[in-house]
Motif scaffolding. Structure first.
Motif, PDB file in Angstrom:
ATOM      1  N   LEU A  77       6.827   2.728   6.667  1.00 44.60           N
ATOM      2  CA  LEU A  77       7.614   2.737   5.441  1.00 44.60           C
ATOM      3  C   LEU A  77       7.436   1.471   4.621  1.00 44.60           C
ATOM      4  O   LEU A  77       8.049   1.297   3.566  1.00 44.60           O
ATOM      5  N   GLY A  78       6.610   0.541   5.120  1.00 45.19           N
ATOM      6  CA  GLY A  78       6.358  -0.698   4.388  1.00 45.19           C
ATOM      7  C   GLY A  78       7.498  -1.669   4.450  1.00 45.19           C
ATOM      8  O   GLY A  78       7.631  -2.556   3.598  1.00 45.19           O
ATOM      9  N   LYS A  79       8.358  -1.537   5.476  1.00 48.06           N
ATOM     10  CA  LYS A  79       9.535  -2.405   5.583  1.00 48.06           C
ATOM     11  C   LYS A  79       9.449  -3.369   6.748  1.00 48.06           C
ATOM     12  O   LYS A  79      10.432  -3.974   7.133  1.00 48.06           O
TER      13      LYS A  79
ATOM     14  N   GLU B 194      -3.508  10.996   3.348  1.00 45.09           N
ATOM     15  CA  GLU B 194      -4.109   9.665   3.320  1.00 45.09           C
ATOM     16  C   GLU B 194      -4.630   9.299   1.937  1.00 45.09           C
ATOM     17  O   GLU B 194      -4.648   8.121   1.564  1.00 45.09           O
ATOM     18  N   ARG B 195      -5.044  10.296   1.149  1.00 43.23           N
ATOM     19  CA  ARG B 195      -5.534  10.029  -0.213  1.00 43.23           C
ATOM     20  C   ARG B 195      -4.406  10.002  -1.239  1.00 43.23           C
ATOM     21  O   ARG B 195      -4.619   9.689  -2.412  1.00 43.23           O
ATOM     22  N   GLY B 196      -3.187  10.301  -0.785  1.00 42.31           N
ATOM     23  CA  GLY B 196      -2.044  10.259  -1.692  1.00 42.31           C
ATOM     24  C   GLY B 196      -1.880  11.511  -2.513  1.00 42.31           C
ATOM     25  O   GLY B 196      -1.029  11.562  -3.419  1.00 42.31           O
ATOM     26  N   VAL B 197      -2.688  12.549  -2.217  1.00 42.74           N
ATOM     27  CA  VAL B 197      -2.577  13.814  -2.946  1.00 42.74           C
ATOM     28  C   VAL B 197      -1.318  14.561  -2.517  1.00 42.74           C
ATOM     29  O   VAL B 197      -0.658  15.226  -3.332  1.00 42.74           O
ATOM     30  N   ARG B 198      -0.972  14.437  -1.253  1.00 39.32           N
ATOM     31  CA  ARG B 198       0.222  15.099  -0.722  1.00 39.32           C
ATOM     32  C   ARG B 198       1.255  14.033  -0.363  1.00 39.32           C
ATOM     33  O   ARG B 198       0.933  13.053   0.324  1.00 39.32           O
TER      34      ARG B 198
ATOM     35  N   LYS C 243       9.485  13.927   3.779  1.00 41.72           N
ATOM     36  CA  LYS C 243      10.422  14.277   4.849  1.00 41.72           C
ATOM     37  C   LYS C 243      10.393  13.196   5.917  1.00 41.72           C
ATOM     38  O   LYS C 243       9.341  12.888   6.480  1.00 41.72           O
ATOM     39  N   PHE C 244      11.569  12.612   6.167  1.00 41.58           N
ATOM     40  CA  PHE C 244      11.627  11.555   7.177  1.00 41.58           C
ATOM     41  C   PHE C 244      11.224  12.074   8.550  1.00 41.58           C
ATOM     42  O   PHE C 244      10.647  11.350   9.354  1.00 41.58           O
ATOM     43  N   SER C 245      11.516  13.332   8.832  1.00 41.04           N
ATOM     44  CA  SER C 245      11.173  13.882  10.147  1.00 41.04           C
ATOM     45  C   SER C 245       9.669  13.852  10.363  1.00 41.04           C
ATOM     46  O   SER C 245       9.190  13.570  11.467  1.00 41.04           O
ATOM     47  N   VAL C 246       8.895  14.112   9.303  1.00 37.73           N
ATOM     48  CA  VAL C 246       7.435  14.087   9.411  1.00 37.73           C
ATOM     49  C   VAL C 246       6.948  12.646   9.572  1.00 37.73           C
ATOM     50  O   VAL C 246       6.038  12.364  10.363  1.00 37.73           O
ATOM     51  N   VAL C 247       7.553  11.722   8.835  1.00 42.44           N
ATOM     52  CA  VAL C 247       7.172  10.308   8.952  1.00 42.44           C
ATOM     53  C   VAL C 247       7.421   9.815  10.381  1.00 42.44           C
ATOM     54  O   VAL C 247       6.584   9.117  10.972  1.00 42.44           O
ATOM     55  N   TYR C 248       8.571  10.180  10.933  1.00 44.56           N
ATOM     56  CA  TYR C 248       8.879   9.775  12.308  1.00 44.56           C
ATOM     57  C   TYR C 248       7.882  10.384  13.291  1.00 44.56           C
ATOM     58  O   TYR C 248       7.480   9.743  14.268  1.00 44.56           O
ATOM     59  N   GLU C 249       7.477  11.631  13.035  1.00 45.13           N
ATOM     60  CA  GLU C 249       6.519  12.285  13.917  1.00 45.13           C
ATOM     61  C   GLU C 249       5.167  11.566  13.860  1.00 45.13           C
ATOM     62  O   GLU C 249       4.514  11.357  14.877  1.00 45.13           O
ATOM     63  N   ILE C 250       4.749  11.186  12.656  1.00 50.31           N
ATOM     64  CA  ILE C 250       3.496  10.444  12.498  1.00 50.31           C
ATOM     65  C   ILE C 250       3.573   9.105  13.223  1.00 50.31           C
ATOM     66  O   ILE C 250       2.638   8.698  13.922  1.00 50.31           O
ATOM     67  N   ALA C 251       4.697   8.411  13.062  1.00 46.53           N
ATOM     68  CA  ALA C 251       4.869   7.121  13.741  1.00 46.53           C
ATOM     69  C   ALA C 251       4.788   7.295  15.246  1.00 46.53           C
ATOM     70  O   ALA C 251       4.210   6.452  15.955  1.00 46.53           O
ATOM     71  N   ASP C 252       5.347   8.384  15.746  1.00 48.35           N
ATOM     72  CA  ASP C 252       5.321   8.640  17.188  1.00 48.35           C
ATOM     73  C   ASP C 252       3.884   8.864  17.672  1.00 48.35           C
ATOM     74  O   ASP C 252       3.477   8.320  18.699  1.00 48.35           O
TER      75      ASP C 252
ATOM     76  N   LEU D 177       0.827  -1.201   0.000  1.00 52.45           N
ATOM     77  CA  LEU D 177       0.000   0.000   0.000  1.00 52.45           C
ATOM     78  C   LEU D 177       0.864   1.256   0.000  1.00 52.45           C
ATOM     79  O   LEU D 177       1.964   1.263   0.551  1.00 52.45           O
ATOM     80  N   PRO D 178       0.352   2.348  -0.604  1.00 52.38           N
ATOM     81  CA  PRO D 178       1.049   3.641  -0.484  1.00 52.38           C
ATOM     82  C   PRO D 178       1.108   4.061   0.985  1.00 52.38           C
ATOM     83  O   PRO D 178       0.256   3.666   1.795  1.00 52.38           O
ATOM     84  N   ILE D 179       2.077   4.877   1.321  1.00 56.76           N
ATOM     85  CA  ILE D 179       2.275   5.247   2.719  1.00 56.76           C
ATOM     86  C   ILE D 179       1.045   5.975   3.288  1.00 56.76           C
ATOM     87  O   ILE D 179       0.688   5.790   4.451  1.00 56.76           O
ATOM     88  N   GLY D 180       0.370   6.769   2.458  1.00 63.35           N
ATOM     89  CA  GLY D 180      -0.821   7.459   2.939  1.00 63.35           C
ATOM     90  C   GLY D 180      -1.909   6.498   3.372  1.00 63.35           C
ATOM     91  O   GLY D 180      -2.595   6.719   4.382  1.00 63.35           O
ATOM     92  N   ARG D 181      -2.078   5.405   2.637  1.00 63.58           N
ATOM     93  CA  ARG D 181      -3.068   4.394   3.004  1.00 63.58           C
ATOM     94  C   ARG D 181      -2.672   3.691   4.293  1.00 63.58           C
ATOM     95  O   ARG D 181      -3.532   3.326   5.105  1.00 63.58           O
TER      96      ARG D 181
END
Length: 410
Positions: A66-68, A39-43, A47-56, A4-8
């Motif tokens: 990250l699908g890993k 979430e819709r994949g439009v944006r 930035k890894f910093s934002v991904v880490y913040e979301i994970a937190d 799945l895309p990261i937004g999904r």
């Protein structure tokens, strides 16, 4: 879900955490529109910093977003994450009895169904299925609380209170294993009050052991000792007209055993010997080890506590000698949680006397028997870390694999 895309994936985990887009956006400091576009994949999330913040915010390993995330191995153990702990906390913080003064209580589940659910929860705990138990506890707590509120009077009321008291004890025991000591104390304290309404002295006695264990985990050893001994004296078989039924012997004996553990934590060897002696005498009144009031009490369990107390007193050699003298047939008949817990104690004992190889083997033995008792407990992580630090050269493949499962650095 890896394809799945990261937004999904963000949307999936946000929904699983039961967060609205607005709540999620507020916690991130973003707008609801921003979350919707991600979430819709439009944006794009570039930035890894934002991904880490979301994970937190989602209380999630960033690799999953990250699908890993590697595919779960057949022998892996699903422990309890913080979200599940928070769901248990929310269930413990309900006060349905007060609400019932103002609103009609919800339709309670039938008591026969509650009995089956409580029995299943006890067996999940005693087989060290902590992840499974944690996922069922919130609902079980809510249903037991609803039953206790609805069946307020008569025999049904006492049974509902009895079942709720047991659920609180299960929750306290599981939370303590997972290192959630304050929550374990809250659940145990609730079990004391409910046990009094159930009108069962022996249930109140087992609730006392849960309170004492929670206190011990919080470093309150002396109050833990005092409460165990105080209630044990009140329940002592043959005194003040108390019967000598096996159920009473079991609860009385467990109070003495937990008192011995508290005394060992204080370093009071004389009291440890006295309390273990009293428990041994109570166990002689039984024809082996039994699970009355879910106590697993009997001669073998007394020996396991003798070894555990020796470890707390810093005498690893005595603990190892106790293990060597166990009746293996009786030991193997005990439930997995008890045996795996003993192997963890034996790992600590062997580490105390400098036998790191056997300490490793005891951890592996416990892991083979009941993986969650080793892989999900903070105490086991501490022991494994100590073993790895003191291992000369490279650890064996099984120990290295266990360390990888538990995310303990080799």
């Amino acid at each position: 879900m890896d394809e799945l895309p990261i937004g999904r994936r963000v949307a999936y985990w946000r929904n699983r955490r039961k967060m609205s887009q607005q709540v999620f956006a507020d916690r991130l400091g973003k707008s609801k529109s921003w979350v919707d576009k991600v979430e819709r994949g439009v944006r794009r999330l570039d930035k890894f910093s934002v991904v880490y913040e979301i994970a937190d915010v989602l209380q999630l390993d960033v690799q999953i977003l990250l699908g890993k995330d590697p595919e779960r191995r057949p022998d892996s153990v699903n422990c309890v994450d913080q979200v599940e702990v928070e769901e248990i906390r929310a269930a413990l913080e309900r006060y349905d009895q007060i609400s019932a003064f103002f609103y009609a209580p919800p339709e309670p589940p039938p008591l026969p169904e509650m009995r089956k659910a409580v029995t299943h929860a006890w067996l999940s705990y005693q087989h060290a299925k902590y992840g499974m138990l944690a996922r069922t506890l919130p609902r079980l707590l809510r249903e037991a609380q609803a039953a206790d509120t609805a069946y307020a009077d008569g025999a049904q009321g006492r049974e509902a209170a009895h079942l709720l008291g047991q659920v609180y004890q299960i929750a306290s025991s599981a939370l303590r294993k997972l290192g959630e000591h304050e929550l374990a104390w809250l659940a145990a304290d609730r079990s004391i009050a409910v046990s009094q309404r159930a009108g069962d002295q022996l249930l109140a006695g087992t609730a006392t052991t849960r309170v004492a264990l929670a206190l011990l985990s919080l470093g309150r050893s002396r109050p833990a000792l005092e409460i165990n001994v105080n209630i044990a004296n009140r329940l002592a078989p043959g005194t003040d007209g108390n019967d000598c039924a096996p159920e009473r012997l079991s609860v009385y004996g467990m109070l003495l055993l937990q008192g011995a553990m508290a005394a060992a934590r204080i370093g009071d060897g004389a009291t440890v010997r006295d309390l273990l002696g009293g428990a041994e005498e109570a166990a002689r009144g039984l024809d082996g080890d039994h699970n009355y009031y879910w106590s697993c009490f009997g001669p073998t369990n007394v020996q396991l506590h003798r070894a555990a107390a020796a470890v707390e007193l810093g005498d690893g050699r005595v603990a190892v000698e106790v293990h060597a003298g166990l009746d293996l047939e009786a030991f193997n008949a005990l439930l997995p949680e008890r045996r795996a817990h003993h192997y963890l104690d034996q790992a600590r004992a062997h580490a105390l006397i400098g036998d790191i190889e056997l300490a490793s083997e005891m951890l592996l033995e416990g892991d083979r028997l009941a993986p969650s008792e080793i892989r999900c407990r903070p105490l086991a992580r501490e022991v494994l870390s100590d073993v790895l630090r003191r291992t000369r050269g490279t650890p064996t493949a099984p120990v290295a694999e266990l360390a990888e499962h538990m995310s303990v650095g080799v």
